[in-house]
Motif scaffolding. Structure first.
Motif, PDB file in Angstrom:
ATOM      1  N   ARG A 168       0.820  -1.212   0.000  1.00 59.07           N
ATOM      2  CA  ARG A 168       0.000   0.000   0.000  1.00 59.07           C
ATOM      3  C   ARG A 168       0.855   1.264   0.000  1.00 59.07           C
ATOM      4  NH1 ARG A 168      -1.541   2.956   4.508  1.00 59.07           N
ATOM      5  NH2 ARG A 168      -3.584   3.303   3.575  1.00 59.07           N
ATOM      6  N   ASN A 169       2.032   1.192   0.594  1.00 62.82           N
ATOM      7  CA  ASN A 169       2.883   2.372   0.638  1.00 62.82           C
ATOM      8  C   ASN A 169       3.824   2.464  -0.565  1.00 62.82           C
ATOM      9  OD1 ASN A 169       2.324   3.813   3.303  1.00 62.82           O
ATOM     10  ND2 ASN A 169       2.561   1.698   3.983  1.00 62.82           N
ATOM     11  N   PHE A 170       4.069   1.340  -1.229  1.00 62.77           N
ATOM     12  CA  PHE A 170       4.844   1.384  -2.461  1.00 62.77           C
ATOM     13  C   PHE A 170       4.080   2.160  -3.531  1.00 62.77           C
ATOM     14  CE2 PHE A 170       6.021  -0.418  -6.621  1.00 62.77           C
ATOM     15  CZ  PHE A 170       7.394  -0.186  -6.600  1.00 62.77           C
ATOM     16  N   LEU A 171       2.748   2.032  -3.510  1.00 60.43           N
ATOM     17  CA  LEU A 171       1.918   2.735  -4.490  1.00 60.43           C
ATOM     18  C   LEU A 171       1.568   4.162  -4.054  1.00 60.43           C
ATOM     19  CD1 LEU A 171      -0.501  -0.077  -5.663  1.00 60.43           C
ATOM     20  CD2 LEU A 171       1.416   0.918  -6.900  1.00 60.43           C
ATOM     21  N   ARG A 172       2.111   4.599  -2.930  1.00 62.80           N
ATOM     22  CA  ARG A 172       1.851   5.964  -2.479  1.00 62.80           C
ATOM     23  C   ARG A 172       2.360   6.975  -3.506  1.00 62.80           C
ATOM     24  NH1 ARG A 172       0.638   8.045   2.437  1.00 62.80           N
ATOM     25  NH2 ARG A 172       0.981   6.012   3.412  1.00 62.80           N
ATOM     26  N   ALA A 173       3.459   6.621  -4.211  1.00 67.96           N
ATOM     27  CA  ALA A 173       4.008   7.519  -5.226  1.00 67.96           C
ATOM     28  C   ALA A 173       2.991   7.784  -6.331  1.00 67.96           C
ATOM     29  CB  ALA A 173       5.285   6.927  -5.808  1.00 67.96           C
ATOM     30  N   ALA A 174       2.214   6.761  -6.697  1.00 65.11           N
ATOM     31  CA  ALA A 174       1.186   6.945  -7.724  1.00 65.11           C
ATOM     32  C   ALA A 174       0.030   7.781  -7.187  1.00 65.11           C
ATOM     33  CB  ALA A 174       0.676   5.592  -8.210  1.00 65.11           C
ATOM     34  N   ASP A 175      -0.332   7.561  -5.915  1.00 62.04           N
ATOM     35  CA  ASP A 175      -1.421   8.330  -5.318  1.00 62.04           C
ATOM     36  C   ASP A 175      -1.078   9.811  -5.209  1.00 62.04           C
ATOM     37  OD1 ASP A 175      -3.539   6.446  -4.669  1.00 62.04           O
ATOM     38  OD2 ASP A 175      -2.124   5.522  -3.296  1.00 62.04           O
ATOM     39  N   MET A 176       0.197  10.127  -5.119  1.00 58.40           N
ATOM     40  CA  MET A 176       0.621  11.512  -4.900  1.00 58.40           C
ATOM     41  C   MET A 176       0.638  12.350  -6.180  1.00 58.40           C
ATOM     42  SD  MET A 176       3.727  10.916  -2.165  1.00 58.40           S
ATOM     43  CE  MET A 176       4.079  12.673  -2.017  1.00 58.40           C
ATOM     44  N   ILE A 177       0.305  11.759  -7.310  1.00 63.97           N
ATOM     45  CA  ILE A 177       0.360  12.494  -8.584  1.00 63.97           C
ATOM     46  C   ILE A 177      -1.029  13.045  -8.917  1.00 63.97           C
ATOM     47  CG2 ILE A 177       0.834  12.306 -11.048  1.00 63.97           C
ATOM     48  CD1 ILE A 177       2.673   9.955 -10.389  1.00 63.97           C
TER      49      ILE A 177
END
Length: 287
Positions: A125-134
């Protein structure tokens, strides 16, 4: 139609903060979902904490750079990487789904099925945080308001939800194990209830006296029937139907040593994720 004529069907389901989860044991658990405001404040607190750590480390690195050229700056860059990619996964994976910010806001991450979050789910879930931040967490907010249960992309991938922790202290009473008759081994098959199921029974038994005897049987009935079927219970025919709460107590007494052994083994492999096994719960007797 005026604005006052809205029916329940006109209101988006996303405004509902309560979520009901049915476990594999057919037990329905109800949680209150953490809304975007609480999660945002938790993230702000975590960001401030990470910023302070990096700022202090930068000062130390700049001072040390005078004595050892290159090494302190390299270590600071490693720390920056760990704080950016490992901070949330570490705390959520090893501290019951809570970072420092989430703990301050009384929220935590759990698996969508109601179980505690695993480290690998926290990592996902936190690895995909980068995608959520865009851009500026735009995708994360869109996902939260369109996917249901306020789940961003990381939650969807890891199968997690963020819930509020309700500070409710229910009274408990110890079980007197000697007062409860275990199930006869000749009346059951080889099935052994998993640790999670026994823990669920334990939690229920510890608090069963806060409800009426009739209500207690109603709450216990579904799980008792499922377990009786899985155990291939061949005992008294009307026992499960008429006294489901007492049946669960008998199941607990029969297998509680197995639960404690499993907990010890889990602690041996992963001491940070062990959940304490309680030696007793409220004594259950048939009326």
């Amino acid at each position: 139609m005026s604005s006052l004529d809205l029916t329940s069907s006109d209101v988006p389901a996303i405004v509902e903060l309560h979520s009901a989860i049915e476990t594999p044991e057919n037990v329905v658990l109800t949680y209150r979902l953490a809304g975007p405001a609480l999660r945002l404040w938790a993230y702000v607190i975590d960001t401030v904490i990470r910023g302070i750590v990096l700022f202090v480390a930068a000062i130390i690195a700049s001072i040390s750079e005078m004595a050892i050229e290159g090494v302190p700056v390299g270590l600071w860059l490693v720390l920056l990487f760990l704080m950016e990619w490992g901070y949330f996964a570490f705390f959520e994976g090893f501290f019951r789904g809570k970072t420092i910010g989430k703990h301050a806001m009384n929220i935590r991450v759990i698996q969508e099925a109601g179980y505690p979050i695993s480290f690998w789910s926290a990592l996902m879930r936190n690895f995909l945080r980068a995608a959520d931040m865009i851009p500026l967490y735009g995708i994360g907010f869109i996902s939260a308001f369109t996917s249901g249960k306020f789940r961003r992309l990381g939650d969807l991938a890891a199968g997690t939800v963020v819930i509020e922790e309700r500070k409710v202290q229910l009274p408990r009473e110890p079980i007197i194990l000697e007062k409860i008759q275990p199930l006869s081994r000749s009346d059951i098959g080889t099935y052994v209830p998993p640790h999670k199921t026994l823990t669920l029974i334990e939690e229920f038994l510890q608090r069963r006296f806060v409800v009426t005897h009739q209500r207690g049987h109603e709450l216990a009935a579904r799980l008792a029937k499922v377990l009786a079927k899985k155990l291939n219970f061949q005992g008294q025919a009307n026992f499960v139907e008429e006294y489901p709460m007492a049946f669960l107590a008998c199941v607990y007494v029969t297998f509680h040593r197995t639960m404690n052994n499993d907990a010890d083994e889990e602690h041996h492999h992963n001491p940070d994720q062990r959940q304490p096994a309680v030696a007793g719960a409220a004594m259950i007797t048939s009326p």
